[in-house]
Design a protein around this motif. Structure first.
Motif, PDB file in Angstrom:
ATOM      1  N   UNK A 114       0.864  -1.164   0.000  1.00 28.59           N
ATOM      2  CA  UNK A 114       0.000   0.000   0.000  1.00 28.59           C
ATOM      3  C   UNK A 114       0.905   1.220   0.000  1.00 28.59           C
ATOM      4  N   UNK A 115       0.749   2.085  -0.978  1.00 29.40           N
ATOM      5  CA  UNK A 115       1.553   3.296  -1.084  1.00 29.40           C
ATOM      6  C   UNK A 115       0.735   4.495  -0.629  1.00 29.40           C
ATOM      7  N   UNK A 116       1.330   5.307   0.227  1.00 28.62           N
ATOM      8  CA  UNK A 116       0.712   6.559   0.671  1.00 28.62           C
ATOM      9  C   UNK A 116       1.716   7.667   0.392  1.00 28.62           C
ATOM     10  N   UNK A 117       1.384   8.521  -0.576  1.00 30.72           N
ATOM     11  CA  UNK A 117       2.272   9.593  -1.009  1.00 30.72           C
ATOM     12  C   UNK A 117       1.497  10.907  -1.045  1.00 30.72           C
ATOM     13  N   UNK A 118       2.188  12.048  -1.044  1.00 28.07           N
ATOM     14  CA  UNK A 118       1.478  13.336  -1.072  1.00 28.07           C
ATOM     15  C   UNK A 118       0.478  13.461  -2.210  1.00 28.07           C
ATOM     16  N   UNK A 119       0.785  12.855  -3.363  1.00 27.16           N
ATOM     17  CA  UNK A 119      -0.146  12.962  -4.497  1.00 27.16           C
ATOM     18  C   UNK A 119      -1.465  12.245  -4.239  1.00 27.16           C
ATOM     19  N   UNK A 120      -1.510  11.386  -3.212  1.00 27.07           N
ATOM     20  CA  UNK A 120      -2.768  10.718  -2.893  1.00 27.07           C
ATOM     21  C   UNK A 120      -3.834  11.687  -2.406  1.00 27.07           C
ATOM     22  N   UNK A 121      -3.432  12.895  -2.034  1.00 26.86           N
ATOM     23  CA  UNK A 121      -4.424  13.915  -1.700  1.00 26.86           C
ATOM     24  C   UNK A 121      -5.297  14.226  -2.908  1.00 26.86           C
ATOM     25  N   UNK A 296      -8.878   6.095   4.052  1.00 29.00           N
ATOM     26  CA  UNK A 296      -8.849   5.187   2.906  1.00 29.00           C
ATOM     27  C   UNK A 296      -7.631   4.276   2.954  1.00 29.00           C
ATOM     28  N   UNK A 297      -6.479   4.851   3.272  1.00 26.81           N
ATOM     29  CA  UNK A 297      -5.256   4.065   3.285  1.00 26.81           C
ATOM     30  C   UNK A 297      -5.271   3.020   4.408  1.00 26.81           C
ATOM     31  N   UNK A 298      -5.754   3.411   5.571  1.00 24.71           N
ATOM     32  CA  UNK A 298      -5.841   2.448   6.673  1.00 24.71           C
ATOM     33  C   UNK A 298      -6.862   1.359   6.367  1.00 24.71           C
ATOM     34  N   UNK A 299      -7.955   1.734   5.710  1.00 24.28           N
ATOM     35  CA  UNK A 299      -8.951   0.738   5.308  1.00 24.28           C
ATOM     36  C   UNK A 299      -8.381  -0.205   4.255  1.00 24.28           C
ATOM     37  N   UNK A 300      -7.560   0.317   3.339  1.00 29.41           N
ATOM     38  CA  UNK A 300      -6.900  -0.528   2.332  1.00 29.41           C
ATOM     39  C   UNK A 300      -6.067  -1.609   2.997  1.00 29.41           C
ATOM     40  N   UNK A 301      -5.337  -1.203   4.037  1.00 27.95           N
ATOM     41  CA  UNK A 301      -4.488  -2.164   4.745  1.00 27.95           C
ATOM     42  C   UNK A 301      -5.326  -3.308   5.311  1.00 27.95           C
ATOM     43  N   UNK A 302      -6.438  -2.960   5.939  1.00 22.65           N
ATOM     44  CA  UNK A 302      -7.287  -3.986   6.534  1.00 22.65           C
ATOM     45  C   UNK A 302      -7.975  -4.838   5.465  1.00 22.65           C
ATOM     46  N   UNK A 317       5.727   7.744   1.421  1.00 16.71           N
ATOM     47  CA  UNK A 317       6.684   8.576   0.691  1.00 16.71           C
ATOM     48  C   UNK A 317       6.523  10.042   1.089  1.00 16.71           C
ATOM     49  N   UNK A 318       7.294  10.458   2.082  1.00 19.65           N
ATOM     50  CA  UNK A 318       7.297  11.854   2.544  1.00 19.65           C
ATOM     51  C   UNK A 318       5.896  12.326   2.913  1.00 19.65           C
ATOM     52  N   UNK A 319       5.086  11.398   3.371  1.00 22.17           N
ATOM     53  CA  UNK A 319       3.680  11.728   3.600  1.00 22.17           C
ATOM     54  C   UNK A 319       3.447  12.371   4.962  1.00 22.17           C
ATOM     55  N   UNK A 320       4.358  12.166   5.914  1.00 23.44           N
ATOM     56  CA  UNK A 320       4.137  12.732   7.237  1.00 23.44           C
ATOM     57  C   UNK A 320       4.123  14.252   7.202  1.00 23.44           C
ATOM     58  N   UNK A 321       4.789  14.826   6.195  1.00 20.48           N
ATOM     59  CA  UNK A 321       4.766  16.283   6.065  1.00 20.48           C
ATOM     60  C   UNK A 321       3.374  16.798   5.730  1.00 20.48           C
ATOM     61  N   UNK A 322       2.502  15.908   5.234  1.00 12.95           N
ATOM     62  CA  UNK A 322       1.138  16.292   4.897  1.00 12.95           C
ATOM     63  C   UNK A 322       0.187  16.162   6.086  1.00 12.95           C
TER      64      UNK A 322
END
Length: 377
Positions: A114-121, A296-302, A317-322
């Motif tokens: 599961x990828x979580x990146x700034x562009x996922x916004x 959405x991302x946490x639900x994807x994991x489950x 990918x540098x997502x904590x800054x978001x």
């Protein structure tokens, strides 16, 4: 599911690299443009046999080289196996457990990420194409048959659009041939939308309680798979849905010839996201948008755990800054001791994660990667 080793040859800016990982949190830190995201891209490539950043495989091959190789050693609950992907200017070669796979669909999904990146916004404010890509990536990992259906649909769609462009205003237009193409398209379309619709329903059920917790019970999240036409009802059975598609294409025949393109189908569907029954794209605040994507991302994991029996690997990918401190804490607490996680960040200064004391930290500088000392909490 865990990635134990990653080996790169002539991949992006890496001439040669061999890394071993622990089962928890791995932090990749360094200045921008040094190669941090390239490492996540390599892991993503081992899962979906494509990049999340580029549609051109040759961009992943190191400059002045003819090929690139990415290999990984994957550990599951019951066994471990190697994965290998070789990129050349002529195509890709994929190996699972040392055996070359005749089709990429046989390779995809052996490693789940599961990828979580700034562009996922952009899942909120972006185009429908971005949301369709999101659905296709997740379904491709969990349902290999879906990939085959999607590839066939896109092949027939391209063929049908090409025919419309070439002969729509010509005396050579063959109605029988076009009808066959249309029926083939409908068969694949019905399969695709049923996969997507079921996936969205399952994701929604998991995301709703997560979103309520993240929003302190203030907001209710909803999502719906939206058809490209109001004349289509994706809740009916397969035979009825085929009839609806057939009637829609018959009614739109003249307009499709005039516009020389296929007007309806999964390639024009969308994912609708709602906060408190209002369209998120129109009414959600910045904070609500971030909470929605995080849910959405946490639900994807489950959901991946439900579908495949094991938790996937999480790429941040540098997502904590978001995310603000509260959402950072919620994200990392939710995945702790469940999900192997790779996190890129320009600096570890300012990260308020209690997992730092147990994390492996790799410093990335100009395609050189070296392991640092774990930090105390």
């Amino acid at each position: 599911m865990r990635l134990k080793q990653l080996n790169l040859e002539n991949f992006r800016n890496y001439p040669q690299l061999n890394l071993e990982f622990n089962h928890g949190l791995t932090i990749l830190t360094g200045e921008n443009a040094q190669g941090k995201t390239n490492l996540l891209e390599a892991i993503f490539l081992l899962s979906l046999a494509k990049s999340h950043r580029s549609n051109h495989d040759n961009e992943m091959i190191r400059w002045h080289e003819n090929s690139a190789r990415v290999t990984g050693l994957v550990e599951t609950e019951h066994f471990e196996f190697p994965l290998e992907l070789i990129l050349t200017n002529k195509g890709k070669k994929a190996k699972y457990n040392h055996l070359e796979q005749a089709k990429l669909s046989h390779f995809i999904g052996k490693l789940n990420v599961i990828l979580f990146a700034p562009e996922d916004m952009q899942l909120i404010k972006g185009s429908p194409a971005f949301r369709r890509k999101f659905l296709d990536s997740e379904l491709g990992q969990s349902h290999p048959v879906y990939l085959n259906e999607l590839l066939e649909y896109n092949r027939i769609l391209k063929q049908r659009n090409t025919y419309l462009k070439q002969y729509s205003h010509s005396n050579q237009f063959d109605n029988v041939y076009f009808s066959i193409l249309t029926q083939q398209l409908i068969d694949r379309a019905v399969s695709i939308v049923r996969y997507r619709s079921n996936f969205v329903t399952s994701l929604n059920q998991l995301a709703q309680p997560i979103h309520q917790a993240l929003s302190n019970e203030r907001d209710q999240l909803g999502m719906m798979y939206l058809a490209s036409s109001s004349h289509l009802d994706y809740q009916v059975d397969e035979a009825e849905l085929k009839s609806q598609f057939q009637a829609l294409f018959e009614c739109s025949f003249i307009r499709e010839k005039d516009q020389a393109t296929t007007l309806y189908g999964p390639h024009r569907d969308d994912l609708g996201l709602y906060i408190n029954d209002k369209k998120a794209v129109d009414f959600a605040s910045q904070g609500q948008q971030r909470t929605t994507v995080l849910s959405l991302k946490l639900a994807e994991i489950e959901l991946m755990k439900e579908l495949k029996g094991e938790y996937p690997i999480l790429l941040l990918d540098d997502v904590l800054s978001e995310l603000d401190d509260a959402r950072q804490h919620l994200l990392m607490s939710y995945i702790e001791k469940k999900v192997q996680t790779f996190l890129t960040t320009a600096t570890i200064q300012g990260l308020k994660l209690h997992q730092l004391s147990d994390a492996d930290i790799f410093y990335v500088e100009n395609a050189n990667v070296y392991k640092g000392e774990s930090l105390n909490g």
